[in-house]
Design a protein around this motif. Structure first.
Motif, PDB file in Angstrom:
ATOM      1  N   MET A   1      -4.530  -2.000  30.591  1.00 48.05           N
ATOM      2  CA  MET A   1      -4.628  -2.129  29.158  1.00 48.05           C
ATOM      3  C   MET A   1      -3.231  -2.184  28.553  1.00 48.05           C
ATOM      4  SD  MET A   1      -7.184   0.325  27.182  1.00 48.05           S
ATOM      5  CE  MET A   1      -8.182  -0.253  25.924  1.00 48.05           C
ATOM      6  N   GLY A   2      -2.966  -3.166  27.701  1.00 48.54           N
ATOM      7  CA  GLY A   2      -1.657  -3.339  27.082  1.00 48.54           C
ATOM      8  C   GLY A   2      -1.506  -2.426  25.887  1.00 48.54           C
ATOM      9  N   PRO A   3      -0.354  -2.509  25.292  1.00 49.21           N
ATOM     10  CA  PRO A   3      -0.128  -1.687  24.096  1.00 49.21           C
ATOM     11  C   PRO A   3      -1.056  -2.130  22.970  1.00 49.21           C
ATOM     12  CG  PRO A   3       1.710  -3.200  24.456  1.00 49.21           C
ATOM     13  CD  PRO A   3       0.782  -3.335  25.631  1.00 49.21           C
ATOM     14  N   GLY A   4      -1.364  -1.212  22.105  1.00 53.19           N
ATOM     15  CA  GLY A   4      -2.251  -1.478  20.973  1.00 53.19           C
ATOM     16  C   GLY A   4      -1.560  -2.334  19.937  1.00 53.19           C
ATOM     17  N   PRO A   5      -2.273  -2.628  18.883  1.00 55.82           N
ATOM     18  CA  PRO A   5      -1.671  -3.434  17.828  1.00 55.82           C
ATOM     19  C   PRO A   5      -0.489  -2.712  17.205  1.00 55.82           C
ATOM     20  CG  PRO A   5      -3.780  -2.543  17.092  1.00 55.82           C
ATOM     21  CD  PRO A   5      -3.623  -2.189  18.541  1.00 55.82           C
ATOM     22  N   GLU A   6       0.452  -3.507  16.752  1.00 52.74           N
ATOM     23  CA  GLU A   6       1.634  -2.939  16.113  1.00 52.74           C
ATOM     24  C   GLU A   6       1.218  -2.217  14.837  1.00 52.74           C
ATOM     25  OE1 GLU A   6       5.689  -4.826  14.496  1.00 52.74           O
ATOM     26  OE2 GLU A   6       5.026  -5.464  16.485  1.00 52.74           O
ATOM     27  N   PRO A   7       1.748  -1.008  14.592  1.00 54.81           N
ATOM     28  CA  PRO A   7       1.342  -0.267  13.393  1.00 54.81           C
ATOM     29  C   PRO A   7       1.767  -1.019  12.135  1.00 54.81           C
ATOM     30  CG  PRO A   7       3.138   0.870  14.536  1.00 54.81           C
ATOM     31  CD  PRO A   7       2.729  -0.288  15.385  1.00 54.81           C
ATOM     32  N   ARG A   8       0.924  -0.957  11.128  1.00 50.57           N
ATOM     33  CA  ARG A   8       1.207  -1.608   9.852  1.00 50.57           C
ATOM     34  C   ARG A   8       2.194  -0.767   9.053  1.00 50.57           C
ATOM     35  NH1 ARG A   8      -4.904  -2.874   8.598  1.00 50.57           N
ATOM     36  NH2 ARG A   8      -5.015  -4.953   9.467  1.00 50.57           N
ATOM     37  N   THR A   9       3.044  -1.469   8.327  1.00 41.98           N
ATOM     38  CA  THR A   9       3.944  -0.789   7.411  1.00 41.98           C
ATOM     39  C   THR A   9       3.140  -0.404   6.180  1.00 41.98           C
ATOM     40  OG1 THR A   9       5.828  -2.067   8.176  1.00 41.98           O
ATOM     41  CG2 THR A   9       6.039  -1.022   6.028  1.00 41.98           C
ATOM     42  N   MET A  10       3.276   0.820   5.771  1.00 40.73           N
ATOM     43  CA  MET A  10       2.598   1.291   4.572  1.00 40.73           C
ATOM     44  C   MET A  10       3.666   1.601   3.513  1.00 40.73           C
ATOM     45  SD  MET A  10      -0.694   1.303   4.903  1.00 40.73           S
ATOM     46  CE  MET A  10      -1.179   2.308   3.525  1.00 40.73           C
ATOM     47  N   TYR A  11       3.268   1.435   2.288  1.00 40.97           N
ATOM     48  CA  TYR A  11       4.125   1.754   1.160  1.00 40.97           C
ATOM     49  C   TYR A  11       3.430   2.819   0.335  1.00 40.97           C
ATOM     50  CZ  TYR A  11       6.508  -2.510   2.484  1.00 40.97           C
ATOM     51  OH  TYR A  11       7.186  -3.466   3.184  1.00 40.97           O
ATOM     52  N   SER A  12       4.177   3.838  -0.033  1.00 46.91           N
ATOM     53  CA  SER A  12       3.625   4.910  -0.860  1.00 46.91           C
ATOM     54  C   SER A  12       4.370   4.957  -2.180  1.00 46.91           C
ATOM     55  CB  SER A  12       3.787   6.263  -0.164  1.00 46.91           C
ATOM     56  OG  SER A  12       3.096   6.285   1.053  1.00 46.91           O
ATOM     57  N   VAL A  13       3.616   5.119  -3.250  1.00 47.55           N
ATOM     58  CA  VAL A  13       4.216   5.348  -4.561  1.00 47.55           C
ATOM     59  C   VAL A  13       4.217   6.856  -4.737  1.00 47.55           C
ATOM     60  CG1 VAL A  13       4.056   4.937  -7.035  1.00 47.55           C
ATOM     61  CG2 VAL A  13       3.304   3.158  -5.427  1.00 47.55           C
ATOM     62  N   VAL A  14       5.404   7.426  -4.876  1.00 48.94           N
ATOM     63  CA  VAL A  14       5.530   8.879  -4.945  1.00 48.94           C
ATOM     64  C   VAL A  14       6.194   9.287  -6.253  1.00 48.94           C
ATOM     65  CG1 VAL A  14       5.632   9.136  -2.431  1.00 48.94           C
ATOM     66  CG2 VAL A  14       7.747   8.876  -3.719  1.00 48.94           C
ATOM     67  N   GLY A  15       6.004  10.547  -6.603  1.00 44.04           N
ATOM     68  CA  GLY A  15       6.590  11.083  -7.828  1.00 44.04           C
ATOM     69  C   GLY A  15       7.474  12.274  -7.538  1.00 44.04           C
ATOM     70  N   CYS A  16       8.576  12.367  -8.250  1.00 47.57           N
ATOM     71  CA  CYS A  16       9.499  13.486  -8.099  1.00 47.57           C
ATOM     72  C   CYS A  16       8.977  14.676  -8.900  1.00 47.57           C
ATOM     73  CB  CYS A  16      10.887  13.091  -8.606  1.00 47.57           C
ATOM     74  SG  CYS A  16      12.101  14.436  -8.495  1.00 47.57           S
ATOM     75  N   PRO A  17       8.806  15.827  -8.262  1.00 43.75           N
ATOM     76  CA  PRO A  17       8.340  17.000  -8.989  1.00 43.75           C
ATOM     77  C   PRO A  17       9.403  17.580  -9.932  1.00 43.75           C
ATOM     78  CG  PRO A  17       8.770  17.566  -6.696  1.00 43.75           C
ATOM     79  CD  PRO A  17       8.958  16.077  -6.822  1.00 43.75           C
ATOM     80  N   ASP A  18      10.662  17.179  -9.757  1.00 46.60           N
ATOM     81  CA  ASP A  18      11.735  17.713 -10.590  1.00 46.60           C
ATOM     82  C   ASP A  18      11.921  16.921 -11.886  1.00 46.60           C
ATOM     83  OD1 ASP A  18      12.182  19.650  -8.662  1.00 46.60           O
ATOM     84  OD2 ASP A  18      13.783  18.514  -7.689  1.00 46.60           O
ATOM     85  N   CYS A  19      12.006  15.585 -11.767  1.00 48.63           N
ATOM     86  CA  CYS A  19      12.295  14.773 -12.966  1.00 48.63           C
ATOM     87  C   CYS A  19      11.174  13.792 -13.301  1.00 48.63           C
ATOM     88  CB  CYS A  19      13.603  14.012 -12.784  1.00 48.63           C
ATOM     89  SG  CYS A  19      13.507  12.653 -11.594  1.00 48.63           S
ATOM     90  N   GLU A  20      10.125  13.766 -12.505  1.00 51.58           N
ATOM     91  CA  GLU A  20       8.941  12.933 -12.716  1.00 51.58           C
ATOM     92  C   GLU A  20       9.194  11.436 -12.540  1.00 51.58           C
ATOM     93  OE1 GLU A  20       6.847  14.010 -16.259  1.00 51.58           O
ATOM     94  OE2 GLU A  20       6.849  16.124 -15.726  1.00 51.58           O
ATOM     95  N   ALA A  21      10.284  11.046 -11.888  1.00 52.59           N
ATOM     96  CA  ALA A  21      10.517   9.637 -11.569  1.00 52.59           C
ATOM     97  C   ALA A  21       9.448   9.188 -10.575  1.00 52.59           C
ATOM     98  CB  ALA A  21      11.903   9.449 -10.964  1.00 52.59           C
ATOM     99  N   VAL A  22       9.149   7.907 -10.580  1.00 54.07           N
ATOM    100  CA  VAL A  22       8.162   7.330  -9.676  1.00 54.07           C
ATOM    101  C   VAL A  22       8.846   6.199  -8.924  1.00 54.07           C
ATOM    102  CG1 VAL A  22       5.949   6.127  -9.526  1.00 54.07           C
ATOM    103  CG2 VAL A  22       6.272   7.906 -11.246  1.00 54.07           C
TER     104      VAL A  22
END
Length: 162
Positions: free
Chosen positions: A1-22
């Protein structure tokens, strides 16, 4: 069995708990720094406001989050605009000179390219910026930020100011 599919790149939108930047984070780094206040955070400890498999969808999610915040009762639209200007100044460095010699920000130069070029495509915008001493990578970053902030739209490779 060969290697599995290449993992997908994911993007996350995150927020700063200090200054609330996104902001958008690619994959899942151990840590990430807030582009506004510079505070370094453990990625796993940040609130994920949205997730997407492609960068465009992540930009759209960030734009929607920012628009929702601006629509809130105690939102101050100027604070979001100023936050984006602060982030841009940190990312792109000092201002460059316009063709007339008066100082202008790199962001203003990109906006001018979008207004001037017909059609306003990424290669044309980057070339225009390069003619005014803005590095290609900085021009691309500014263009991406303007799209993610919902200030510029892209359709079929052409950009337009909103």
């Amino acid at each position: 069995m060969g290697p599995g599919p290449e993992p997908r790149t994911m993007y996350s939108v995150v927020g700063c708990p200090d200054c609330e930047a996104v902001w958008i984070v690619e994959s899942a780094p151990t840590t990430t720094a807030c582009p506004r206040c510079g505070t370094r955070h453990q990625f796993d400890g940040l609130r994920k406001l949205a997730r997407a498999e492609d960068k465009l969808a992540a930009r759209e999610a960030r734009s929607m989050i920012m628009a929702d915040r601006m629509a809130g009762e105690d939102a101050d639209p100027e604070s979001f605009a100023e936050m984006d200007r602060d982030i841009e100044r940190r990312r792109t460095g000092p201002t460059s000179a316009s063709p007339t010699g008066s100082p202008t920000s790199r962001e203003s130069l990109i906006r001018s390219a979008i207004r001037t070029l017909d059609p306003a495509t990424e290669p044309g915008i980057v070339s225009f910026a390069g003619d005014h001493d803005v590095p290609a990578e900085a021009a691309t970053d500014i263009l991406e930020r303007l799209v993610s902030a919902g200030e510029v739209t892209e359709s079929e490779g052409e950009y337009r100011l909103l």
